[in-house]
Design an enzyme around this catalytic site. Structure first.
Site, PDB file in Angstrom:
ATOM      1  N   ASP A  67       9.940  29.642  22.300  1.00  0.00           N
ATOM      2  CA  ASP A  67       9.657  29.252  23.980  1.00  0.00           C
ATOM      3  C   ASP A  67       9.164  29.736  24.554  1.00  0.00           C
ATOM      4  OD1 ASP A  67      11.555  31.196  24.044  1.00  0.00           O
ATOM      5  OD2 ASP A  67      13.037  31.069  25.009  1.00  0.00           O
ATOM      6  N   ASN A 136      24.251  33.753  29.040  1.00  0.00           N
ATOM      7  CA  ASN A 136      24.967  32.782  29.900  1.00  0.00           C
ATOM      8  C   ASN A 136      25.340  32.014  27.883  1.00  0.00           C
ATOM      9  OD1 ASN A 136      22.423  31.901  28.755  1.00  0.00           O
ATOM     10  ND2 ASN A 136      22.758  30.980  31.055  1.00  0.00           N
ATOM     11  N   GLU A 143      20.379  25.779  27.423  1.00  0.00           N
ATOM     12  CA  GLU A 143      21.366  26.022  27.960  1.00  0.00           C
ATOM     13  C   GLU A 143      22.545  25.891  28.206  1.00  0.00           C
ATOM     14  OE1 GLU A 143      20.416  28.991  30.293  1.00  0.00           O
ATOM     15  OE2 GLU A 143      18.555  28.791  31.314  1.00  0.00           O
TER      16      GLU A 143
END
Ligand code: GLP
Length: 242
Positions: A67, A136, A143
């Protein structure tokens, strides 16, 4: 899935570096998927040392990073290209032309994403993909959401990721709001996957990701469906998985 609990961060780093070193030793022209974040810094330092001592060579390897922030110049000291140069590429014998990080400065997002997927395919796919784990459950910058995004794409970062990553910027306002990331499909197509996690703040997500239900709300949980995954955590991150 191989789930290994190492004693310490140093032990986790060494064990993970050994997996990558083993890949380079048996397949010198392998394609490595690489990750940023604090967790892999120790294993990169171990690989730098291995290379300096002649145990491994990156000379024939190709790399693809997971990323990159969108809108950051590669020279920016918080860009992932900069991170990789500082922590690995500048200190090993890799051919920089064969190191790939999504182009955060390209204003044409669609073209940048398609070019990245194409480059991975042209290289023959990823042999070993290294992953860290967000608090998370994000992998790369995938995400939590209601589906598993397939290919390299642009994401809007969640507030928790912006806050978590703001520790590395002068202020939270400077953290980019968007990033490029390999998709879950890009990651799952890697022939082998190596995940590292350390610290007690990762203990809950390690349990949720690897021992909880598979759901896009915890993106890393999809790795339970991959046929060749090695997870290496330190004792603190593995504390809830005994
Ligand atoms: C960032 C990166 C991820 C990384 C995660 C965890 O958001 N995009 O690829 O795995 O953070 O980072 P750390 O290892 O610093 O906890």
């Amino acid at each position: 899935m191989d789930f290994i609990v190492a004693d310490t961060y140093e032990d986790m780093s060494r064990k993970a570096a050994d997996v990558i070193a083993g890949c380079l030793a048996t397949e010198p022209d392998c394609v490595l998927g690489l990750a940023t974040g604090s967790t892999p810094i120790g294993l990169y330092a171990d690989l730098v040392q291995d290379c300096a001592e002649g145990r491994i060579s990156f000379a024939d390897a190709t790399t693809f990073n997971l990323d990159e922030y969108r809108g950051l110049d590669p020279q920016h000291d918080q860009s992932y290209r900069y991170f990789m140069q500082q922590n690995l590429f500048d200190h090993v014998d890799v051919d920089v032309a064969r190191t790939h990080v999504p182009d955060g400065a390209n204003p044409d997002a669609e073209a940048a994403c398609a070019a990245y997927e194409e480059a991975i395919a042209q290289a023959g796919g990823i042999d070993l993909q290294l992953l860290g784990l967000g608090h998370n459950g994000h992998i790369g910058f995938n995400e939590p959401c209601d589906h598993f995004p397939v290919d390299t794409h642009v994401v809007e970062l969640t507030e928790s990721t912006i806050q978590a990553n703001s520790r590395l910027f002068d202020s939270v306002d400077e953290v980019p709001r968007e990033a490029y990331t390999m998709g879950i499909g890009t990651i799952m197509r890697a022939r082998r996957i190596l995940v590292v996690a350390s610290g007690e703040d990762k203990a809950q997500i390690v349990r949720d990701a690897f021992f909880g239900p598979v759901t896009p709300e915890v993106p890393a949980s999809v790795l339970q469906l991959h046929p060749d995954v090695t997870v290496i955590v330190d004792a603190k991150a593995g504390a809830l998985c005994a």
